[in-house]
Structure formats: structure tokens, C-alpha cells
Write an enzyme that holds these catalytic residues in place. Structure first.
Site, mmCIF file in Angstrom:
data_model
loop_
_atom_site.group_PDB
_atom_site.id
_atom_site.type_symbol
_atom_site.label_atom_id
_atom_site.label_comp_id
_atom_site.label_asym_id
_atom_site.label_seq_id
_atom_site.Cartn_x
_atom_site.Cartn_y
_atom_site.Cartn_z
ATOM 1 N N ARG A 58 3.236 61.838 126.970
ATOM 2 C CA ARG A 58 2.009 61.284 127.898
ATOM 3 C C ARG A 58 0.762 61.403 127.193
ATOM 4 O O ARG A 58 -0.537 62.391 127.963
ATOM 5 C CB ARG A 58 1.882 62.255 129.598
ATOM 6 C CG ARG A 58 3.058 62.465 129.922
ATOM 7 C CD ARG A 58 3.268 61.046 131.165
ATOM 8 N NE ARG A 58 4.025 61.030 131.836
ATOM 9 C CZ ARG A 58 5.317 59.787 131.806
ATOM 10 N NH1 ARG A 58 4.560 59.711 130.966
ATOM 11 N NH2 ARG A 58 5.720 60.191 132.490
ATOM 12 N N SER A 117 1.022 53.923 125.215
ATOM 13 C CA SER A 117 1.720 52.892 126.227
ATOM 14 C C SER A 117 0.560 52.784 127.048
ATOM 15 O O SER A 117 0.255 50.781 126.868
ATOM 16 C CB SER A 117 2.711 53.294 127.401
ATOM 17 O OG SER A 117 3.616 53.359 127.246
ATOM 18 N N HIS A 154 6.911 52.395 135.129
ATOM 19 C CA HIS A 154 5.673 51.000 133.563
ATOM 20 C C HIS A 154 5.550 50.138 133.888
ATOM 21 O O HIS A 154 4.748 49.236 133.849
ATOM 22 C CB HIS A 154 7.270 51.375 132.360
ATOM 23 C CG HIS A 154 6.060 52.098 131.387
ATOM 24 N ND1 HIS A 154 5.287 52.811 130.603
ATOM 25 C CD2 HIS A 154 7.119 54.457 131.432
ATOM 26 C CE1 HIS A 154 5.529 54.073 129.595
ATOM 27 N NE2 HIS A 154 6.281 54.520 130.574
ATOM 28 N N ARG A 164 1.472 46.531 134.808
ATOM 29 C CA ARG A 164 1.558 45.244 134.226
ATOM 30 C C ARG A 164 1.442 44.408 134.975
ATOM 31 O O ARG A 164 2.345 44.970 136.123
ATOM 32 C CB ARG A 164 2.485 44.875 133.582
ATOM 33 C CG ARG A 164 2.025 45.887 132.126
ATOM 34 C CD ARG A 164 3.820 45.481 131.268
ATOM 35 N NE ARG A 164 4.959 45.710 131.397
ATOM 36 C CZ ARG A 164 5.818 46.314 131.414
ATOM 37 N NH1 ARG A 164 5.800 47.973 131.083
ATOM 38 N NH2 ARG A 164 7.341 46.131 132.199
ATOM 39 N N GLU A 217 13.310 42.678 128.085
ATOM 40 C CA GLU A 217 14.850 44.092 127.594
ATOM 41 C C GLU A 217 15.886 44.177 127.085
ATOM 42 O O GLU A 217 15.965 42.767 126.914
ATOM 43 C CB GLU A 217 15.350 44.478 129.098
ATOM 44 C CG GLU A 217 14.397 44.628 129.989
ATOM 45 C CD GLU A 217 13.971 45.268 131.552
ATOM 46 O OE1 GLU A 217 16.089 45.276 131.740
ATOM 47 O OE2 GLU A 217 13.791 45.254 132.560
ATOM 48 N N ASP A 262 7.958 48.971 123.626
ATOM 49 C CA ASP A 262 7.544 50.370 124.228
ATOM 50 C C ASP A 262 9.190 51.126 124.817
ATOM 51 O O ASP A 262 9.620 50.665 125.527
ATOM 52 C CB ASP A 262 6.632 50.503 125.117
ATOM 53 C CG ASP A 262 6.355 51.719 125.630
ATOM 54 O OD1 ASP A 262 7.204 52.876 125.688
ATOM 55 O OD2 ASP A 262 6.216 51.892 127.114
#
Length: 167
Positions: free
Chosen positions: A10, A14, A48, A52, A60, A78
Site C-alpha cells: 500500500r 501500482s 486492481h 483501470r 494474465e 504487477d
């Protein structure tokens, strides 16, 4: 071009990587490496994804990143920590095998002509892991982070949402 972005949980890794990717490309790639280990993890993945918008292409891949054609793309990887976890689990928690496999695969990924923003956790800065597997993984993560950072053109360390340029 490899930009390495590390920091604690955190810390804003990202968000920073996604903002940078959108500055570099109108249609970046988000390369997700996570396995959905449990319900909490599935919720993190969903958060996540919700971060976006339609400008993003999501790919993936749990381990074999170099199999993807990323030529000419701006890619947010990520994250290295979850990617490394997949190797570690599949190798039966063998540190040497995991480190060798991860380094080899990362080197193959770097052969592609793309702009790569690789996100990783600095997990060795917290509490000492209470389990043998946890201690092994913390060491493994530290060694792989060093390996990637040495190859990076730029390295950013995130602290409380703020980027600190290291390299």
C-alpha cells in the site's frame, strides 16, 4: 527500457506505475501475475481491475511472461512478488530452483523490445517472518529485487505514495 518500482504494501506502487504508463502510452498493457489464492486475494484483484479503464489491455500470465508478444508496448508488470510466489510454490519452496527459474524467465522477458514497468514489494523491511518458508521467501524476494534493479534503467522506491528516485 526497464523501470523498476518497489516499496511496501500500500505504498502507491501500482498507482504510480499506472499513471506513468498512461504518460508513456495511450493504450498500455497491464500484465497481471497473480493467482487467486483465497477470497481476500480475489477482492484485491477485483480492486486492481476496477482501477483501470478502457485504455488498458489486461493480460494474465502466472509465470511465463516471455511467451507474450509485448513488442512496442508499454507494460505494467504487477507484480514481481506474486509472480515469484508462483515459481516458489511450484518448485516445492526450493529457493535455488525458484531463483534460477525466475531469473531465466525475467532475462527472456527483457529480450522483448518494450517499455517495462516492473512492480515489486520490499518485504524484507518489516517483521522477521515467523516461518521457515516465510524467511526463505523474504530472502528470495530480496535477491530477485537486486537482480532486477541492477538491470533497470530507472529504479523508484515508493514511500507513503511518494516516489523516491533511486537510480
Amino acid at each position: 527500457m526497464l523501470t523498476y518500482i518497489s516499496g511496501g504494501q500500500r505504498s502507491g506502487k501500482s498507482r504510480y506505475a499506472q499513471d506513468l504508463a498512461l504518460q508513456l502510452s495511450p493504450s498500455p498493457v497491464y500484465l497481471a501475475t497473480s493467482r487467486a489464492w483465497d477470497d481476500d486475494h480475489r477482492q484485491r484483484i477485483a480492486r486492481h481491475v476496477a482501477d483501470r479503464d478502457a485504455r488498458w489491455t489486461t493480460l494474465e500470465e502466472e509465470k511465463h511472461l516471455s511467451r507474450l508478444d509485448l513488442t512496442g508496448r508499454t507494460v505494467v508488470l504487477d507484480c514481481v512478488t506474486l509472480w515469484l510466489t508462483n515459481f516458489f510454490a511450484d518448485a516445492g519452496y526450493d529457493v535455488d530452483t525458484t531463483l534460477r527459474q525466475a531469473r531465466e524467465e525475467f532475462d527472456r522477458l527483457l529480450l522483448q523490445d518494450c517499455t517495462l514497468l516492473a512492480i515489486s514489494n520490499e518485504i524484507g523491511m518489516g517483521l522477521h517472518a515467523p516461518t521457515e518458508a516465510g524467511r526463505k521467501f523474504a530472502d528470495l524476494q530480496g535477491w530477485l529485487n537486486q537482480y532486477i534493479a541492477q538491470r533497470a534503467d530507472r529504479a523508484i522506491f515508493m514511500v507513503s505514495g511518494l516516489p523516491l528516485v533511486v537510480k
